[in-house]
Design a protein around this motif. Structure first.
Motif, PDB file in Angstrom:
ATOM      1  N   LYS A   1       3.070   6.874  -5.159  1.00 39.93           N
ATOM      2  CA  LYS A   1       2.710   7.114  -6.716  1.00 39.93           C
ATOM      3  C   LYS A   1       1.562   8.151  -6.697  1.00 39.93           C
ATOM      4  CE  LYS A   1       3.500   2.495  -8.292  1.00 39.93           C
ATOM      5  NZ  LYS A   1       2.903   1.191  -8.963  1.00 39.93           N
TER       6      LYS A   1
ATOM      7  N   ASP B   1       0.806  -1.401  -0.090  1.00 42.64           N
ATOM      8  CA  ASP B   1       0.012  -0.115   0.075  1.00 42.64           C
ATOM      9  C   ASP B   1       0.942   1.324  -0.034  1.00 42.64           C
ATOM     10  OD1 ASP B   1      -2.287  -1.466   0.139  1.00 42.64           O
ATOM     11  OD2 ASP B   1      -2.632  -1.478   2.151  1.00 42.64           O
TER      12      ASP B   1
ATOM     13  N   LYS C   1       1.778   2.536  -3.495  1.00 42.31           N
ATOM     14  CA  LYS C   1       0.547   3.238  -3.937  1.00 42.31           C
ATOM     15  C   LYS C   1       0.575   4.693  -3.462  1.00 42.31           C
ATOM     16  CE  LYS C   1      -2.327  -1.233  -4.093  1.00 42.31           C
ATOM     17  NZ  LYS C   1      -3.212  -1.976  -3.586  1.00 42.31           N
TER      18      LYS C   1
END
Length: 623
Positions: A189, A183, A186
């Protein structure tokens, strides 16, 4: 349900070798710091080779220690075997390497963190990272606890988006069967951090009881060992032997027959692997003319029977690994305890960072270690130390620490990463430095201890010890330059024994030591007033005398380099508005945003004509 837990000055994500140095430096410089790790039992883990140091990497450990870091002290404390590499070559490439008790090292580092004031060590997976409107950073754990900090250091190693490959089998995982960090990748990003995929791997471990060492070459440690830390008074003892064996044509054939089952060659692995530490199957393909490859069989600790097969990294299926291992002399009946694997992970394009290891466009966020695209425990620790120092200096309103290429391998490492970037996991080598005769491991304290003292990581007691050693070196240089050695039969015999031209008359001791064949040890019998100094004093004096001309030349080159580096480039400069620069140069300069003309000159795609034009622009800029 989310809840607010605590506020810190600095939060470090990851407690590997980068995270350890980062959190200790930050805490020791007075910042309230927290370090988060997925599993507290694996702090400072060595998922690959259970060793520290080696060619050029030993230089990094010495420099970390000279600045006030922890790795050198721990390596000395948990050393199993110590060897100085490359003694047959010049002093620029002499490098210390130690086999380490990996579990004792991990436990010892964990305890060091637990005892440190201003530092909280927490088990918890960070799943989110956001910048708040008030300028603080907020991290969230898997258990939905929220923590805020003025600065965050990402030191995730190979956990970020980690995926393990063993033949056709692949699954999300960190190293050594740990949980990966999915996670957080993510979340990064969402911050527009430029991530890419890299790959590394590790060999099998086998049970010592199943090895026939009589078929192998024993490799002993040095008779006289040397410590990594300049603060270690008693050099470590050699407690174990390592062994050497070789693969053969049968081993090679098994690899070639099963190459189609390798995820590297089937295209399943997308990440770029380390150029200078390839998998065994990659070595077989790249060096197809070699009939055999050397392997080192090394113990993982005193209280385990696990042995590490250095040089046998692989991502082939388990049955293939067992088959080729059993073709190797001494390993015919080896019981494999841990299967080799490749691991793919997310890391950042390091050109998004500056020389402090802070992101160019994201204030208060730092990167360190394998997250920055490097490989190796030593490279990671060096970056962690610099990131931790700079996060603390920024928070306390002090000038940042920027190490240049002329002063350290750490400076070379960071400059290479943030200026040139890397297309595969970066590994430090002595050949990466233009100034390696000056950047020796023996003088790391001379180069960096004053800096560590100024920052606040070197104690007054240790600094006084350093100054005392410096005075010994000066006094010894003075002594040998004044000491006359009369011509005697004993002296002439020494000349003959050392393979150098006999003397026609007496001379100063300095002149004798200048000869390549003559060492301090050789002159012991005729040097009756030699002071009782530590060996490292005589080592530094001997190198300074023998290489005086070469060292002076490199120091002049460093001086010229620093003159160019002194031409600073404004942070807010708009390269698109400047005339005389090529389009590629504008693109690269705008992306990397070098801090000075010297750094700009090392950017790939920026040529000498661009630098000349930029120099003229800068001169008019400051007029």
């Amino acid at each position: 349900m989310e809840y607010f837990a605590e506020h810190y000055d600095v939060i470090v994500i990851g407690a590997g070798h980068a995270g350890i140095e980062a959190c200790l430096a930050s805490a020791r410089l007075g910042c309230r710091t927290a370090v988060f790790t997925i599993n507290l039992d694996w702090v400072g883990n060595m998922p690959c080779n259970p060793s520290i140091g080696g060619t050029s990497k030993g230089h990094l450990v010495r420099e970390i220690d000279a600045l006030g870091g922890e790795m050198g002290k721990a390596a000395d404390k948990y050393s199993l075997q110590s060897r100085m590499l490359n003694l047959g070559k010049g002093p620029a490439v002499h490098s210390l390497r130690a086999q380490i008790d990996r579990r004792e090292y991990s436990a010892g580092m964990k305890h060091t963190l637990e005892l440190e004031q201003n530092l909280d060590i927490r088990q918890g997976e960070i799943v989110d990272l956001v910048k708040l409107d008030n300028g603080l950073w907020q991290v969230k754990t898997r258990l939905e606890a929220l923590f805020t900090a003025k600065a965050v250091i990402i030191a995730t190693g190979t956990f970020l988006g980690g995926r393990v490959y063993i033949g056709d089998v692949s699954y999300e995982s960190g190293p050594d069967g740990m949980f990966p960090s999915i996670d957080l990748a993510k979340a990064l990003k969402k911050l527009d951090i430029p991530l890419r995929r890299f790959k590394t791997g590790t060999p099998s471990r086998v049970n010592r009881q199943s090895i026939d060492f009589s078929k192998m070459e024993e490799q002993l440690g040095d008779d006289e060992t040397v410590a990594f830390s300049f603060d270690t008074d008693t050099p470590p003892e050699n407690k174990v032997s390592c062994h050497i064996t070789y693969t053969n044509e049968q081993t090679k054939q098994i690899i070639l027959d099963n190459l189609h089952r390798s995820p590297m060659y089937s295209g399943k692995i997308e990440g770029k692997g380390p150029r200078y530490c390839p998998s065994f199957e990659d070595k077989i393909v790249r060096f197809s003319d070699k009939q055999r490859h050397q392997l080192f069989v090394e113990p993982c600790g005193l209280n385990t029977e696990e042995m590490y097969l250095q040089g046998l990294s692989s991502s082939l299926p388990e049955d293939v690994q067992l088959a080729f291992i059993h073709t190797i002399p001494g390993l015919e009946n080896a019981q494999v305890m841990r299967t080799a694997y490749a691991i793919e992970y997310d890391c950042v394009d390091p050109t998004a960072l500056n020389a402090t290891l802070e992101f160019n466009d994201i204030e208060g966020l730092y990167g360190a270690g394998q997250f920055n695209g490097s490989s190796g425990y030593e490279e990671a620790a060096a970056q962690g130390l610099v990131a931790g120092i700079n996060a603390a200096l920024k928070i306390t309103g002090k000038e940042p620490l920027i190490l240049d290429r002329g002063g350290s391998y750490i400076g070379t490492l960071i400059d290479d990463l943030v200026t040139k970037g890397c297309t595969d996991p970066y590994r430090m080598m002595t050949s990466r430095s233009e100034y390696r005769l000056v950047l020796r491991q023996d003088n790391a304290d001379v180069r960096l201890t004053p800096t560590g003292y100024k920052i606040g990581l070197i104690s007054q007691e240790r600094y006084d010890k350093f100054l005392n050693k410096e005075q010994m070196v000066k006094d010894e240089l003075k002594r040998i330059s004044e000491k006359s050695i009369p011509l005697t039969e004993k002296l002439q015999q020494i000349m003959v024994d050392c393979g150098t031209t006999p003397l026609e008359r007496g001379c100063k001791m300095l002149e004798l030591i200048k000869r390549p064949q003559i060492t301090y040890k050789a002159l012991t019998e005729i040097d009756d007033d030699r002071p009782d100094y530590p060996n490292e004093v005589f080592e530094q004096v001997e190198i300074a005398v023998k290489y005086e001309g070469y060292i002076a030349r490199q120091e002049q080159q460093i001086k010229e380099m620093r003159r160019i580096e002194s031409k600073k480039i404004p942070d807010n400069i708009d390269y698109t508005a400047l005339k005389g620069l090529r389009l590629e140069a504008v693109e690269k300069l705008s992306k990397i945003r070098p801090s000075n003309l010297g750094q700009a000159s090392r950017i790939s795609g920026v040529n000498p004509a661009d630098i000349a034009a930029l120099n003229i622009i800068l001169e008019s800029f400051y007029d």
